[in-house]
Enzyme design. Structure first.
Site, PDB file in Angstrom:
ATOM      1  N   PHE A 162       0.829  -1.196   0.000  1.00 38.07           N
ATOM      2  CA  PHE A 162       0.000   0.000   0.000  1.00 38.07           C
ATOM      3  C   PHE A 162       0.869   1.254   0.000  1.00 38.07           C
ATOM      4  O   PHE A 162       1.886   1.311   0.698  1.00 38.07           O
ATOM      5  CB  PHE A 162      -0.866   0.071   1.267  1.00 38.07           C
ATOM      6  CG  PHE A 162      -1.753  -1.099   1.515  1.00 38.07           C
ATOM      7  CD1 PHE A 162      -3.087  -1.077   1.131  1.00 38.07           C
ATOM      8  CD2 PHE A 162      -1.269  -2.229   2.172  1.00 38.07           C
ATOM      9  CE1 PHE A 162      -3.920  -2.151   1.393  1.00 38.07           C
ATOM     10  CE2 PHE A 162      -2.096  -3.313   2.436  1.00 38.07           C
ATOM     11  CZ  PHE A 162      -3.423  -3.272   2.040  1.00 38.07           C
ATOM     12  N   ASP A 163       0.440   2.256  -0.745  1.00 40.43           N
ATOM     13  CA  ASP A 163       0.926   3.620  -0.504  1.00 40.43           C
ATOM     14  C   ASP A 163       0.273   4.094   0.795  1.00 40.43           C
ATOM     15  O   ASP A 163      -0.703   3.499   1.268  1.00 40.43           O
ATOM     16  CB  ASP A 163       0.538   4.506  -1.690  1.00 40.43           C
ATOM     17  CG  ASP A 163       1.049   5.930  -1.539  1.00 40.43           C
ATOM     18  OD1 ASP A 163       2.120   6.131  -0.921  1.00 40.43           O
ATOM     19  OD2 ASP A 163       0.371   6.859  -2.023  1.00 40.43           O
ATOM     20  N   GLY A 164       0.794   5.179   1.358  1.00 43.42           N
ATOM     21  CA  GLY A 164       0.259   5.660   2.629  1.00 43.42           C
ATOM     22  C   GLY A 164      -0.808   6.725   2.478  1.00 43.42           C
ATOM     23  O   GLY A 164      -2.009   6.468   2.628  1.00 43.42           O
TER      24      GLY A 164
END
Length: 302
Positions: A162-164
Site C-alpha cells: 500500500f501507498d500511505g
C-alpha cells in the site's frame, strides 16, 4: 436468512478484472448491446483467459484450503454489468478454473458497484474507473486494476503493498505537500508527529487483512508492506498513527521520492495500491498495481 460472516474477508471483483474480456468489450463498444449479446452467446462455451486480478483471486481463495465452507476465511463475489444470460460464459469460465465463487450480481447494463456494500465487501476491484469512484464514495475500499504483464510473484505467499497518504491514511498531509511544497510538508509533519492521521479509504481493508494474519494454520502466509515516498522526518507521524490504530504492517519502506517499482518487485507484491496514476504505471512494469482515485491528487480528474 444466511448472512455473510463479519469474520470473513469479502472481496468483490468485476468480471473484466477477473477475466480478459477485451474482445467482447470491443464488440460492445463498436457494435452495441445486441451484437455483444450475440457474441457472448456464440462463445458461451469458450473459456475466457485470466484477467488482471485472476492470480490475486486464486490466492485469496487459497486461504480457504482445508476449511469447511462455513469456516471459510475469504469470500469472493462477482459483480458484473452483464445480465445473467450474457454472463453464463463467465460462470462457465469460473467453473473451468475451479474458482469457488458462488455469489454474483448481474446488473443488466447498470453499474454493479451498489452491490459491493450490500454484500459487505471489504474490497472492490474493477476495470471501470467510474464504478470504482462511486464505490469509494460509499466508503468501500475500491481500486481500478492497472494493466500490467506481471501478476503472481511467488506461489506460496500473499503479498499486498500500500501507498500511505490517500490510501491507508487520509490525504490531509498530501494536500499540504501539493499546495505548499516539500519544506512546508516536512514542517507540518514534524509539528503533528504525535497527532494521528485520519482514516484513509483502505484502513478497513488493512485491518481485515491483519485479522486474517492472526488465524492459525493459514495455507499461505499473508505479508503487508507500506511503500511510501515519505522520508525522515515525516516517517514519525506514520508510525505513531499505526500504533494508535493498533495496526501492524510487516514491512515499511520510506523511499524519499525514489521510484517504487524495483522495491515492489523486491517485496514480491501480488498487488500494490496507490492514489497516483504515475506510480501505478511505473509499478505495473514489475507487479500488478491498482489505482485508488481518492484525495487531492485525483480532484478534477475524470
Amino acid at each position: 436468512m444466511t448472512k455473510l460472516s463479519s469474520r470473513k474477508l469479502i472481496v468483490a471483483i468485476s468480471s473484466r478484472a477477473l477475466f480478459n474480456l477485451d474482445e467482447s468489450h470491443q464488440v460492445y463498444e463498436k457494435e452495441g448491446i445486441e451484437a455483444y449479446r450475440s457474441h457472448q452467446r456464440s462463445k458461451e462455451h469458450e473459456i475466457l483467459p485470466p484477467g488482471g486480478a485472476f492470480d490475486l483471486v486464486k490466492k485469496f481463495l487459497k486461504l480457504n484450503e482445508g476449511r469447511k465452507p462455513e469456516d471459510a476465511l475469504v469470500e469472493v463475489l462477482l459483480l458484473s454489468r452483464n445480465t445473467a444470460d450474457t454472463g453464463l460464459r463467465i460462470f462457465n469460465s469460473i467453473r473451468h478454473y475451479g474458482l469457488n465463487i458462488i455469489r454474483a450480481a448481474f446488473a443488466g447494463g447498470n453499474s454493479p458497484y451498489v452491490y459491493a456494500n450490500a454484500f459487505g465487501a471489504d474490497l472492490y476491484l474493477s476495470l471501470n474507473p467510474e464504478d470504482v469512484r462511486q464505490a469509494l464514495n460509499t466508503s468501500c475500499a475500491a481500486a481500478t486494476i492497472w494493466p500490467g504483464s506481471k501478476t503472481c510473484q511467488v506461489e506460496d505467499a500473499l503479498h499486498i503493498a500500500f501507498d500511505g497518504d490517500a490510501v491507508i491514511f487520509s490525504d490531509e498531509a498530501e494536500r499540504v505537500f501539493k499546495t505548499k511544497g516539500l519544506e512546508e510538508f516536512n514542517k507540518s509533519e514534524i509539528l503533528s508527529a504525535n497527532e494521528p492521521l485520519a482514516d484513509g479509504p483502505f484502513k478497513g481493508f488493512l485491518m481485515a487483512l491483519q485479522r486474517l494474519q492472526k488465524e492459525q494454520d493459514l495455507p499461505i502466509p499473508i505479508r503487508t508492506a507500506l511503500v511510501t515516498a515519505r522520508s525522515a522526518p515525516a516517517h514519525e507521524r506514520v508510525v505513531n498513527t499505526l500504533r494508535q490504530w493498533d495496526i501492524r504492517i510487516d514491512e515499511s519502506l520510506f523511499l524519499g521520492g525514489l521510484s517504487k517499482a524495483e522495491f515492489l518487485k523486491a517485496f514480491k507484491a501480488d498487488i500494490f495500491f496507490d492514489d497516483q496514476k504515475m506510480h501505478c504505471e511505473t509499478a505495473s512494469c514489475e507487479v500488478t498495481s491498482a489505482h485508488v482515485p481518492y484525495g487531492v491528487a485525483n480532484e478534477g480528474a475524470k
